[in-house]
Design a protein around this motif. Structure first.
Motif, PDB file in Angstrom:
ATOM      1  N   MET A 290       0.811  -1.221   0.000  1.00 30.60           N
ATOM      2  CA  MET A 290       0.000   0.000   0.000  1.00 30.60           C
ATOM      3  C   MET A 290       0.843   1.270   0.000  1.00 30.60           C
ATOM      4  O   MET A 290       0.310   2.376   0.034  1.00 30.60           O
ATOM      5  CB  MET A 290      -0.944  -0.003   1.203  1.00 30.60           C
ATOM      6  N   GLY A 291       2.157   1.109  -0.034  1.00 33.19           N
ATOM      7  CA  GLY A 291       3.033   2.273  -0.067  1.00 33.19           C
ATOM      8  C   GLY A 291       4.430   1.880   0.354  1.00 33.19           C
ATOM      9  O   GLY A 291       4.651   0.789   0.890  1.00 33.19           O
TER      10      GLY A 291
ATOM     11  N   THR B 118       5.974   6.704  -1.821  1.00 35.77           N
ATOM     12  CA  THR B 118       4.839   6.455  -2.705  1.00 35.77           C
ATOM     13  C   THR B 118       3.630   5.978  -1.913  1.00 35.77           C
ATOM     14  O   THR B 118       3.760   5.199  -0.971  1.00 35.77           O
ATOM     15  CB  THR B 118       5.186   5.438  -3.807  1.00 35.77           C
ATOM     16  N   VAL B 119       2.474   6.488  -2.301  1.00 37.39           N
ATOM     17  CA  VAL B 119       1.188   6.100  -1.703  1.00 37.39           C
ATOM     18  C   VAL B 119       0.385   5.373  -2.779  1.00 37.39           C
ATOM     19  O   VAL B 119       0.205   5.897  -3.883  1.00 37.39           O
ATOM     20  CB  VAL B 119       0.403   7.327  -1.212  1.00 37.39           C
ATOM     21  N   VAL B 120      -0.076   4.178  -2.470  1.00 40.65           N
ATOM     22  CA  VAL B 120      -0.883   3.405  -3.417  1.00 40.65           C
ATOM     23  C   VAL B 120      -2.345   3.799  -3.275  1.00 40.65           C
ATOM     24  O   VAL B 120      -2.907   3.743  -2.173  1.00 40.65           O
ATOM     25  CB  VAL B 120      -0.711   1.893  -3.181  1.00 40.65           C
ATOM     26  N   LEU B 121      -2.936   4.218  -4.382  1.00 36.51           N
ATOM     27  CA  LEU B 121      -4.383   4.414  -4.446  1.00 36.51           C
ATOM     28  C   LEU B 121      -4.988   3.129  -4.993  1.00 36.51           C
ATOM     29  O   LEU B 121      -4.668   2.705  -6.111  1.00 36.51           O
ATOM     30  CB  LEU B 121      -4.724   5.590  -5.353  1.00 36.51           C
ATOM     31  N   ALA B 122      -5.829   2.510  -4.190  1.00 30.10           N
ATOM     32  CA  ALA B 122      -6.419   1.216  -4.536  1.00 30.10           C
ATOM     33  C   ALA B 122      -7.931   1.345  -4.653  1.00 30.10           C
ATOM     34  O   ALA B 122      -8.545   2.274  -4.118  1.00 30.10           O
ATOM     35  CB  ALA B 122      -6.063   0.178  -3.474  1.00 30.10           C
TER      36      ALA B 122
ATOM     37  N   ILE C 158       1.519   6.269   5.372  1.00 30.26           N
ATOM     38  CA  ILE C 158       2.713   5.690   4.764  1.00 30.26           C
ATOM     39  C   ILE C 158       3.951   6.453   5.261  1.00 30.26           C
ATOM     40  O   ILE C 158       3.991   7.683   5.238  1.00 30.26           O
ATOM     41  CB  ILE C 158       2.626   5.736   3.225  1.00 30.26           C
ATOM     42  N   GLY C 159       4.946   5.695   5.700  1.00 29.00           N
ATOM     43  CA  GLY C 159       6.170   6.295   6.237  1.00 29.00           C
ATOM     44  C   GLY C 159       6.105   6.631   7.712  1.00 29.00           C
ATOM     45  O   GLY C 159       6.996   7.314   8.231  1.00 29.00           O
ATOM     46  N   TRP C 160       5.095   6.123   8.416  1.00 29.65           N
ATOM     47  CA  TRP C 160       4.870   6.566   9.795  1.00 29.65           C
ATOM     48  C   TRP C 160       6.050   6.257  10.722  1.00 29.65           C
ATOM     49  O   TRP C 160       6.348   7.054  11.635  1.00 29.65           O
ATOM     50  CB  TRP C 160       3.573   5.969  10.352  1.00 29.65           C
ATOM     51  N   ARG C 161       6.725   5.129  10.508  1.00 24.23           N
ATOM     52  CA  ARG C 161       7.853   4.814  11.391  1.00 24.23           C
ATOM     53  C   ARG C 161       8.947   5.873  11.273  1.00 24.23           C
ATOM     54  O   ARG C 161       9.485   6.355  12.268  1.00 24.23           O
ATOM     55  CB  ARG C 161       8.425   3.431  11.060  1.00 24.23           C
ATOM     56  N   ALA C 162       9.283   6.207  10.036  1.00 25.08           N
ATOM     57  CA  ALA C 162      10.342   7.186   9.810  1.00 25.08           C
ATOM     58  C   ALA C 162       9.918   8.579  10.239  1.00 25.08           C
ATOM     59  O   ALA C 162      10.718   9.344  10.795  1.00 25.08           O
ATOM     60  CB  ALA C 162      10.741   7.188   8.339  1.00 25.08           C
ATOM     61  N   VAL C 163       8.662   8.953  10.004  1.00 27.75           N
ATOM     62  CA  VAL C 163       8.170  10.262  10.435  1.00 27.75           C
ATOM     63  C   VAL C 163       8.227  10.365  11.957  1.00 27.75           C
ATOM     64  O   VAL C 163       8.606  11.411  12.509  1.00 27.75           O
ATOM     65  CB  VAL C 163       6.724  10.498   9.917  1.00 27.75           C
TER      66      VAL C 163
END
Length: 430
Positions: free
Chosen positions: A228-229, A331-335, A418-423
């Motif tokens: 999903m990203g 990248t963010v996946v739009l599904a 998306i990226g929450w750990r790094a943010v």
């Protein structure tokens, strides 16, 4: 050069986008491609698994290099057929592609050559697999041996759930022949990491790290998906950890494949778990990740095509790849709403041009097609990969979600974290 890319997803759009930018690329084809890829390449009405038609086209058109995106054609022997026809190909032989095509092969290789991975057992009998599960306890992981379109892995939190996964594969035949053999392995705690390298049969050129988000919903909740990203680089991959991955996993894998008489040539994607004992192999993949490829291509500063050719020719030492090391790509996946379950197809999408007004944003298409009048429609589960660069994960995340919000697709959804750990790390959190 005349190039043929095989595949139709976001990974292949990112590869075509990068290859088309090369001054060495004269003509670019993609089979079968999608609506986004059609902006970069001439799309062909040839399916990615139609090996006879792909080889015939490459011979007829004098293709100089075939770049194979998905794993299934590689496992089925596309690279072997192309080489036999005298056509240069980026991608491993069927024998080497067993690294992904057979989890049992990969685990046995790790055991034989002392490559760090989870403790495991392999089974062709359901009762024996269940006995092993009861002995080991839960949590525990049950994997179908063969390719199962990303649906053959169960991370079971109870013994009962694990035994049900065995029945699903071996008794119900949910995965066909892919589930006739099972790998049951220890559950590893830690942080997942994707690591990529080009391999020419004897030598490896490390590329970059990334971190994928498999769960469908925020907070890593919900069913597993194809992704999903993702973002790159992954902060967990420190220089010290990267060197350990190279020394303990990448180099031994390349050497062991050569020693087994199945030298590996192509991109090697190692899925890792960073545990308290160090990095361990979760799985091998014989192609670029999807959606990891999208963030890798956004970070790539130099020409990709010569490196692909050097890999295929077995002269990787001549390759030179440079990265935007001071930037992150996300990248963010739009599904389609309902994915990874059932979802509506052929819904209308608009607003991609608005999303790409930011020069740091590129929207890669994964499951799209255009009507005769140019209307863009969603044709798959994962449909768009909204990708942005920034000086930090936080900045890239903000740019990506601004672009997501510029796209008009009521029937789509995405994760918003998306990226929450790094943010969290960048903000000083745990």
């Amino acid at each position: 050069m005349r190039i043929l890319v095989v595949g139709s997803g976001g990974r292949e759009h990112a590869l075509c986008w990068a290859i088309a930018a090369s001054p060495v690329c004269e003509t670019l084809y993609c089979a079968p491609g999608n609506a986004g890829i059609a902006q970069e390449a001439q799309c062909l009405d040839i399916k990615a698994d139609d090996i006879d038609a792909l080889v015939a086209f490459a011979e007829k058109e004098g293709i100089d290099l075939v770049v194979v995106g998905p794993e299934a054609p590689l496992v089925a022997g596309l690279a072997d057929r192309l080489k036999a026809a005298g056509i240069r190909v980026f991608g491993p032989s069927a024998a080497a592609a067993a690294l992904e095509g057979s989890k049992r092969f990969a685990k046995d290789l790790c055991a034989k050559y002392d490559i760090p991975t989870a403790a495991f057992g392999t089974f062709t009998d359901a009762d024996a697999a269940k006995a092993y599960i009861r002995e080991r306890g839960a949590p525990i992981v049950v994997k179908a041996d063969g390719l199962a379109a990303g649906k053959g892995v169960t991370v079971a939190t109870t013994v009962e759930e694990a035994c049900a996964a065995v029945d699903q594969a071996m008794v119900d035949g949910a995965f066909g022949a892919a589930g006739a053999t099972l790998v049951v392995e220890e559950f590893m705690e830690g942080e997942e990491l994707s690591f990529f390298a080009l391999v020419d049969g004897a030598n490896a050129l490390p590329l970059a790290s990334a971190q994928d988000h498999k769960a469908a919903h925020d907070g890593d909740k919900g069913p597993n998906t194809g992704g999903m990203g993702a973002y790159s680089p992954a902060p967990v991959c420190t220089p010290a950890l990267e060197q350990r991955i190279i020394d303990d996993i990448l180099t031994p894998t390349v050497r062991s494949m050569a020693a087994e008489g199945t030298p590996y040539q192509g991109v090697l994607f190692i899925g890792l778990m960073v545990t308290t004992d160090g990095p361990k192999v979760v799985e091998y993949n014989v192609r670029f990740g999807d959606p990891e490829c999208q963030v890798l291509m956004m970070r790539l500063k130099s020409d990709l095509l010569p490196a692909l050719v050097a890999t295929a020719d077995g002269v990787l030492s001549a390759a030179d790849l440079r990265w935007y090391d001071d930037e992150t790509a996300l990248t963010v996946v739009l599904a389609a709403e309902g994915y990874p379950g059932t979802y509506e197809k052929n819904t209308v999408i608009s607003g991609i041009e608005r999303a790409e007004e930011d020069p740091e944003v590129t929207v890669f298409h994964a499951g799209t097609a255009r009507d005769a009048d140019g209307t863009l429609r969603a044709t798959g589960g994962r449909v768009l990969n909204v990708t942005a660069r920034g000086r930090s994960v936080t900045e890239a995340q903000a740019a990506a979600y601004r672009a997501v919000d510029a796209i008009d697709w009521p029937q789509g959804y995405c994760r918003r974290d998306i990226g929450w750990r790094a943010v969290t790390r960048e903000s000083g959190g745990a």
